[in-house]
Scaffold this motif. Sequence first.
Motif, PDB file in Angstrom:
ATOM      1  N   ILE A  21      27.832  18.224 -49.581  1.00 56.64           N
ATOM      2  CA  ILE A  21      28.458  19.515 -49.276  1.00 56.64           C
ATOM      3  C   ILE A  21      27.513  20.333 -48.407  1.00 56.64           C
ATOM      4  O   ILE A  21      27.917  20.881 -47.376  1.00 56.64           O
ATOM      5  CB  ILE A  21      28.833  20.273 -50.572  1.00 56.64           C
ATOM      6  CG1 ILE A  21      29.968  19.545 -51.305  1.00 56.64           C
ATOM      7  CG2 ILE A  21      29.235  21.717 -50.253  1.00 56.64           C
ATOM      8  CD1 ILE A  21      30.231  20.052 -52.715  1.00 56.64           C
ATOM      9  N   SER A  22      26.245  20.417 -48.803  1.00 57.62           N
ATOM     10  CA  SER A  22      25.257  21.192 -48.042  1.00 57.62           C
ATOM     11  C   SER A  22      25.105  20.672 -46.625  1.00 57.62           C
ATOM     12  O   SER A  22      24.952  21.443 -45.682  1.00 57.62           O
ATOM     13  CB  SER A  22      23.896  21.163 -48.741  1.00 57.62           C
ATOM     14  OG  SER A  22      23.930  21.933 -49.907  1.00 57.62           O
ATOM     15  N   ALA A  23      25.133  19.355 -46.471  1.00 58.08           N
ATOM     16  CA  ALA A  23      24.942  18.744 -45.157  1.00 58.08           C
ATOM     17  C   ALA A  23      26.206  18.789 -44.298  1.00 58.08           C
ATOM     18  O   ALA A  23      26.173  18.407 -43.127  1.00 58.08           O
ATOM     19  CB  ALA A  23      24.492  17.296 -45.321  1.00 58.08           C
ATOM     20  N   GLY A  24      27.321  19.220 -44.881  1.00 58.51           N
ATOM     21  CA  GLY A  24      28.565  19.275 -44.125  1.00 58.51           C
ATOM     22  C   GLY A  24      29.293  17.947 -44.057  1.00 58.51           C
ATOM     23  O   GLY A  24      30.256  17.802 -43.319  1.00 58.51           O
ATOM     24  N   GLU A  25      28.831  16.958 -44.834  1.00 59.63           N
ATOM     25  CA  GLU A  25      29.539  15.678 -44.882  1.00 59.63           C
ATOM     26  C   GLU A  25      30.835  15.811 -45.668  1.00 59.63           C
ATOM     27  O   GLU A  25      31.768  15.038 -45.465  1.00 59.63           O
ATOM     28  CB  GLU A  25      28.655  14.607 -45.526  1.00 59.63           C
ATOM     29  CG  GLU A  25      27.450  14.234 -44.704  1.00 59.63           C
ATOM     30  CD  GLU A  25      26.542  13.259 -45.434  1.00 59.63           C
ATOM     31  OE1 GLU A  25      27.058  12.346 -46.118  1.00 59.63           O
ATOM     32  OE2 GLU A  25      25.316  13.421 -45.331  1.00 59.63           O
ATOM     33  N   ASN A  27      33.568  18.851 -46.534  1.00 59.36           N
ATOM     34  CA  ASN A  27      33.936  20.188 -46.079  1.00 59.36           C
ATOM     35  C   ASN A  27      34.933  20.843 -47.021  1.00 59.36           C
ATOM     36  O   ASN A  27      35.500  20.189 -47.902  1.00 59.36           O
ATOM     37  CB  ASN A  27      34.528  20.100 -44.670  1.00 59.36           C
ATOM     38  CG  ASN A  27      33.519  19.575 -43.675  1.00 59.36           C
ATOM     39  OD1 ASN A  27      32.445  20.130 -43.518  1.00 59.36           O
ATOM     40  ND2 ASN A  27      33.856  18.473 -43.013  1.00 59.36           N
ATOM     41  N   LEU A  28      35.168  22.123 -46.793  1.00 61.23           N
ATOM     42  CA  LEU A  28      36.131  22.874 -47.585  1.00 61.23           C
ATOM     43  C   LEU A  28      37.455  22.122 -47.662  1.00 61.23           C
ATOM     44  O   LEU A  28      37.991  21.690 -46.650  1.00 61.23           O
ATOM     45  CB  LEU A  28      36.390  24.247 -46.969  1.00 61.23           C
ATOM     46  CG  LEU A  28      35.202  25.200 -46.840  1.00 61.23           C
ATOM     47  CD1 LEU A  28      35.630  26.477 -46.145  1.00 61.23           C
ATOM     48  CD2 LEU A  28      34.604  25.517 -48.195  1.00 61.23           C
ATOM     49  N   GLY A  29      37.946  21.944 -48.872  1.00 58.53           N
ATOM     50  CA  GLY A  29      39.253  21.331 -49.072  1.00 58.53           C
ATOM     51  C   GLY A  29      39.287  19.817 -48.990  1.00 58.53           C
ATOM     52  O   GLY A  29      40.331  19.215 -49.231  1.00 58.53           O
ATOM     53  N   THR A  73      36.036  22.953 -53.069  1.00 60.22           N
ATOM     54  CA  THR A  73      36.584  24.300 -53.050  1.00 60.22           C
ATOM     55  C   THR A  73      36.923  24.734 -51.620  1.00 60.22           C
ATOM     56  O   THR A  73      36.312  24.254 -50.661  1.00 60.22           O
ATOM     57  CB  THR A  73      35.602  25.318 -53.670  1.00 60.22           C
ATOM     58  OG1 THR A  73      36.219  26.604 -53.701  1.00 60.22           O
ATOM     59  CG2 THR A  73      34.313  25.419 -52.880  1.00 60.22           C
ATOM     60  N   GLU A  74      37.850  25.640 -51.507  1.00 61.06           N
ATOM     61  CA  GLU A  74      38.215  26.189 -50.201  1.00 61.06           C
ATOM     62  C   GLU A  74      37.608  27.579 -50.009  1.00 61.06           C
ATOM     63  O   GLU A  74      37.892  28.251 -49.036  1.00 61.06           O
ATOM     64  CB  GLU A  74      39.737  26.215 -50.061  1.00 61.06           C
ATOM     65  CG  GLU A  74      40.306  24.806 -50.045  1.00 61.06           C
ATOM     66  CD  GLU A  74      41.828  24.749 -50.023  1.00 61.06           C
ATOM     67  OE1 GLU A  74      42.480  25.777 -50.323  1.00 61.06           O
ATOM     68  OE2 GLU A  74      42.348  23.671 -49.703  1.00 61.06           O
ATOM     69  N   ASP A  75      36.751  27.979 -50.948  1.00 60.23           N
ATOM     70  CA  ASP A  75      36.098  29.285 -50.926  1.00 60.23           C
ATOM     71  C   ASP A  75      34.809  29.197 -50.094  1.00 60.23           C
ATOM     72  O   ASP A  75      33.777  28.762 -50.582  1.00 60.23           O
ATOM     73  CB  ASP A  75      35.801  29.725 -52.367  1.00 60.23           C
ATOM     74  CG  ASP A  75      35.204  31.105 -52.459  1.00 60.23           C
ATOM     75  OD1 ASP A  75      34.718  31.632 -51.436  1.00 60.23           O
ATOM     76  OD2 ASP A  75      35.200  31.666 -53.579  1.00 60.23           O
TER      77      ASP A  75
END
Length: 128
Positions: A21-25, A27-29, A73-75
């Motif tokens: 999640i932190s690395a952007g691998e 993404n939201l949703g 999460t989408e938050d």
Amino acid sequence: MEFNGNAPIYIQVMDLLKAKISAGELNLGDKLPSVRDLSKELKVNPNTIQRAYQELERESLVFTQRGLGTFITEDSELIKSFKTKEINDLIKTFIEDVIKLGYDIEDVLEILKTYLNEEEINEHSGNK
């Protein structure tokens, strides 16, 4: 994934997903792999993956839609604060470790400035 004996496996799975999640691998949703698929991929018991997903849900990083799966999460504000906390934890650990080595804060700041300046020079010159 190589697991170590320092922490329960479900926490190591959580850490893996948090890192993605932190690395952007992730993404939201985004939909996470099914419990069964991830357990096969990581070669761990499905109950371990289920526990990791439940704990991530308690932290509000994921949510489950019955019959559809588990999703990030989408938050965006929650993810932003999560990333900030992760960075702050890394910095705190780093500072504690270098102080244990006998450095003081001024030494650490000077080392960081030097390092960051060298990285900036390498980045601009293409030497990465």
